[in-house]
Design a protein around this motif. Sequence first.
Motif, PDB file in Angstrom:
ATOM      1  N   UNK A  54      52.359  20.319  48.851  1.00 60.54           N
ATOM      2  CA  UNK A  54      53.537  21.189  48.931  1.00 60.54           C
ATOM      3  C   UNK A  54      53.364  22.427  48.057  1.00 60.54           C
ATOM      4  N   UNK A  55      52.713  22.271  46.900  1.00 56.26           N
ATOM      5  CA  UNK A  55      52.504  23.414  46.006  1.00 56.26           C
ATOM      6  C   UNK A  55      51.526  24.427  46.604  1.00 56.26           C
ATOM      7  N   UNK A  56      50.676  23.970  47.537  1.00 52.64           N
ATOM      8  CA  UNK A  56      49.721  24.874  48.177  1.00 52.64           C
ATOM      9  C   UNK A  56      50.349  25.662  49.325  1.00 52.64           C
ATOM     10  N   UNK A  57      51.460  25.147  49.875  1.00 53.41           N
ATOM     11  CA  UNK A  57      52.055  25.751  51.069  1.00 53.41           C
ATOM     12  C   UNK A  57      53.539  26.050  50.840  1.00 53.41           C
ATOM     13  N   UNK A  58      53.865  26.978  49.940  1.00 50.77           N
ATOM     14  CA  UNK A  58      55.273  27.250  49.623  1.00 50.77           C
ATOM     15  C   UNK A  58      56.068  27.791  50.803  1.00 50.77           C
ATOM     16  N   UNK A  59      55.384  28.380  51.793  1.00 50.60           N
ATOM     17  CA  UNK A  59      56.090  28.981  52.933  1.00 50.60           C
ATOM     18  C   UNK A  59      55.983  28.155  54.209  1.00 50.60           C
ATOM     19  N   UNK A  60      55.591  26.896  54.060  1.00 45.75           N
ATOM     20  CA  UNK A  60      55.438  26.052  55.244  1.00 45.75           C
ATOM     21  C   UNK A  60      55.763  24.612  54.854  1.00 45.75           C
ATOM     22  N   UNK A  61      55.600  23.694  55.810  1.00 47.20           N
ATOM     23  CA  UNK A  61      55.916  22.288  55.556  1.00 47.20           C
ATOM     24  C   UNK A  61      54.676  21.430  55.807  1.00 47.20           C
ATOM     25  N   UNK A  62      53.946  21.102  54.743  1.00 47.34           N
ATOM     26  CA  UNK A  62      52.711  20.327  54.913  1.00 47.34           C
ATOM     27  C   UNK A  62      52.915  18.813  54.801  1.00 47.34           C
ATOM     28  N   UNK A  63      54.167  18.353  54.735  1.00 47.96           N
ATOM     29  CA  UNK A  63      54.403  16.944  54.401  1.00 47.96           C
ATOM     30  C   UNK A  63      53.764  15.979  55.405  1.00 47.96           C
ATOM     31  N   UNK A 123      48.161  15.174  69.630  1.00 47.89           N
ATOM     32  CA  UNK A 123      49.355  16.010  69.535  1.00 47.89           C
ATOM     33  C   UNK A 123      50.047  15.818  68.191  1.00 47.89           C
ATOM     34  N   UNK A 124      50.096  14.599  67.688  1.00 43.45           N
ATOM     35  CA  UNK A 124      50.764  14.335  66.415  1.00 43.45           C
ATOM     36  C   UNK A 124      50.102  15.088  65.267  1.00 43.45           C
ATOM     37  N   UNK A 125      48.768  15.056  65.221  1.00 43.64           N
ATOM     38  CA  UNK A 125      48.065  15.756  64.132  1.00 43.64           C
ATOM     39  C   UNK A 125      48.159  17.261  64.311  1.00 43.64           C
ATOM     40  N   UNK A 126      48.015  17.737  65.551  1.00 42.88           N
ATOM     41  CA  UNK A 126      48.110  19.181  65.797  1.00 42.88           C
ATOM     42  C   UNK A 126      49.492  19.699  65.400  1.00 42.88           C
ATOM     43  N   UNK A 127      50.539  18.920  65.688  1.00 45.08           N
ATOM     44  CA  UNK A 127      51.894  19.329  65.270  1.00 45.08           C
ATOM     45  C   UNK A 127      51.978  19.457  63.748  1.00 45.08           C
ATOM     46  N   UNK A 128      51.369  18.503  63.043  1.00 44.22           N
ATOM     47  CA  UNK A 128      51.421  18.553  61.577  1.00 44.22           C
ATOM     48  C   UNK A 128      50.660  19.762  61.045  1.00 44.22           C
ATOM     49  N   UNK A 131      52.827  22.879  61.443  1.00 41.35           N
ATOM     50  CA  UNK A 131      53.871  22.981  60.419  1.00 41.35           C
ATOM     51  C   UNK A 131      53.392  23.744  59.184  1.00 41.35           C
ATOM     52  N   UNK A 132      52.081  23.826  59.009  1.00 40.15           N
ATOM     53  CA  UNK A 132      51.522  24.506  57.832  1.00 40.15           C
ATOM     54  C   UNK A 132      51.177  25.965  58.110  1.00 40.15           C
ATOM     55  N   UNK A 133      51.279  26.376  59.365  1.00 36.98           N
ATOM     56  CA  UNK A 133      50.955  27.766  59.712  1.00 36.98           C
ATOM     57  C   UNK A 133      52.229  28.594  59.636  1.00 36.98           C
ATOM     58  N   UNK A 134      52.290  29.597  58.764  1.00 35.45           N
ATOM     59  CA  UNK A 134      53.486  30.438  58.671  1.00 35.45           C
ATOM     60  C   UNK A 134      53.860  31.024  60.032  1.00 35.45           C
ATOM     61  N   UNK A 135      55.165  31.200  60.271  1.00 39.41           N
ATOM     62  CA  UNK A 135      55.663  31.662  61.572  1.00 39.41           C
ATOM     63  C   UNK A 135      54.998  32.962  62.011  1.00 39.41           C
ATOM     64  N   UNK A 136      54.794  33.884  61.052  1.00 36.73           N
ATOM     65  CA  UNK A 136      54.202  35.177  61.435  1.00 36.73           C
ATOM     66  C   UNK A 136      52.755  35.021  61.907  1.00 36.73           C
ATOM     67  N   UNK A 137      52.044  34.038  61.344  1.00 35.91           N
ATOM     68  CA  UNK A 137      50.669  33.787  61.780  1.00 35.91           C
ATOM     69  C   UNK A 137      50.636  33.107  63.142  1.00 35.91           C
ATOM     70  N   UNK A 138      51.631  32.277  63.424  1.00 33.67           N
ATOM     71  CA  UNK A 138      51.688  31.615  64.732  1.00 33.67           C
ATOM     72  C   UNK A 138      51.858  32.632  65.857  1.00 33.67           C
ATOM     73  N   UNK A 139      52.531  33.747  65.541  1.00 34.78           N
ATOM     74  CA  UNK A 139      52.794  34.764  66.572  1.00 34.78           C
ATOM     75  C   UNK A 139      51.529  35.426  67.090  1.00 34.78           C
ATOM     76  N   UNK A 140      50.455  35.404  66.288  1.00 30.44           N
ATOM     77  CA  UNK A 140      49.230  36.102  66.698  1.00 30.44           C
ATOM     78  C   UNK A 140      48.165  35.135  67.233  1.00 30.44           C
ATOM     79  N   UNK A 141      48.521  33.877  67.437  1.00 32.51           N
ATOM     80  CA  UNK A 141      47.570  32.925  68.005  1.00 32.51           C
ATOM     81  C   UNK A 141      47.343  33.233  69.477  1.00 32.51           C
ATOM     82  N   UNK A 142      46.136  32.913  70.020  1.00 35.12           N
ATOM     83  CA  UNK A 142      45.887  33.121  71.454  1.00 35.12           C
ATOM     84  C   UNK A 142      46.929  32.386  72.294  1.00 35.12           C
TER      85      UNK A 142
END
Length: 203
Positions: A54-63, A123-128, A131-142
Amino acid sequence: MGNTKSSALSKELLEELKSNTKYSETELCTWYQTFLKECPGGKISKQQFEGIYASFFPNADPSKYAQHVFRSFDTNADGTLDFKEYIVALHLTSGGKTLQKLEWAFALYDVDGNGNINKSEILEIVRSIFNMIPAEDQKVLPEDEDSPEKRADKIWQFFGKKENDKISEGEFIHGVMDNKDILRLIQYDEPQKIKDKLAEKKQ
């Protein structure tokens, strides 16, 4: 496992970790002292492990991802990581040999531990990971991998599997080793700042 509660690493465990990881004797001994300060009982709990992530990902949810990583390294399934399991985890997630990393990746994706991977586990692992990719970074994915479902489909199609098929460890390792694009899809590349923080924690 060696005497995990002693203030010094056992010679056997030290030699084993030196031969199986990239770390030097000095690094291992220093990290062991730090580990004991943070975990006086010689074990790290799942909650403590999640706190580190959690300390490594303050802007995401790595739980969820942290829970899966913890499971994959808790080799004796006792709900804690001892120093050996912790060091192996650090080694494989920050620079282990390709085959070792893929063996670990298979264990990560094999959520129920039955020796095979099905599509729902992918799918379960990919979803997790998402959750760690900030929303702005998800917008630029292929476009064909900008959601967990699309990325899981892409991985599954690469292996040529039908919806209810399974992937064995051998298939997984050979398939990923032969295709760097799939390697990119199945893993979360830790940003440099995470590796720096890991190093700081061990100073």
